[in-house]
Design a protein around this motif. Sequence first.
Motif, short mmCIF file in Angstrom:
data_model
loop_
_atom_site.label_atom_id
_atom_site.label_comp_id
_atom_site.label_asym_id
_atom_site.label_seq_id
_atom_site.Cartn_x
_atom_site.Cartn_y
_atom_site.Cartn_z
N ARG A 71 0.86 -1.19 0.00
CA ARG A 71 0.00 0.00 0.00
C ARG A 71 0.89 1.24 0.00
O ARG A 71 1.79 1.36 0.82
N ASN A 72 0.65 2.12 -0.94
CA ASN A 72 1.43 3.35 -1.05
C ASN A 72 1.35 4.11 0.28
O ASN A 72 0.27 4.36 0.79
N PRO A 73 2.51 4.47 0.87
CA PRO A 73 2.47 5.15 2.17
C PRO A 73 1.99 6.59 2.10
O PRO A 73 1.64 7.17 3.11
N VAL A 74 1.94 7.16 0.91
CA VAL A 74 1.48 8.54 0.76
C VAL A 74 0.20 8.50 -0.06
O VAL A 74 0.21 8.63 -1.27
N VAL A 75 -0.92 8.27 0.63
CA VAL A 75 -2.21 8.14 -0.04
C VAL A 75 -3.18 9.17 0.49
O VAL A 75 -3.01 9.72 1.57
#
Length: 180
Positions: A71-75
Motif C-alpha cells: 500500500r502506497n504510504p502517501v495516499v
Amino acid sequence: MSLPREITRRDLFVKIGIFLNGIVGVILSVPIVRYLLSPVARERRAGYESWIPLGNLEQFPSGETRLATYRNPVVSSSDGETANIACWVRNVDGQTFQVFAINCAHLGCPVRWFPQSSLFMCPCHGGAYYQDGSRASGPPERGLFEYNYRIESGKLLIKAGEMPTPGQASNIVREIRPCA
C-alpha cells in the motif's frame, strides 16, 4: 482651484480594462508563485521515510522471483485500489533480495516475469531485462528501478515513499552484481 473635469467614456473603459486585467493577472500569478515557492513551503509527509512490509521471508523462496504488492504510504482517501502498488521480489540466495518496481524504465509500462527465459519483458515496446534487473534489449536505456530493502524480524521491508522514476535514475544507479 480648478474644477474637476468630466470623465469621458473612453477614460472610464480604460480604467475598467486596467482593473480587470489586474484581477486576471493576480489570478494567473497565484499558481505560478505557488509552484516557484513549493520547494520551500512543502514539507514531506511521514510516509516518505517509512519502511513498508512486503511479507514474510517464506513468501519469497530462494532463487525465485515473485510478484508482491504494498500500500502506497502517501495516499489520500480518494485513492482507493490505485494505492496498491505491485513490485517484483527476487530472492537471490536466501539472504540477498532485489525488489524491482513493476514499471519499465522506458515509458512505465508494467513488466512481466517469464521464469522460462529468466527475463522481465515489457509488452509495450519490447524492452527486456535480465533476472538481475539489468537491461537486456529494447528501447530502455537502463535497468529496472530497484527499491532499497531490509530484513527485520523475518519480514522483508522496502523503502517505497519515493517512487523511482527516470528523473531520479542518477540517484539510484548502482553496481548490479551478476548472479551466481
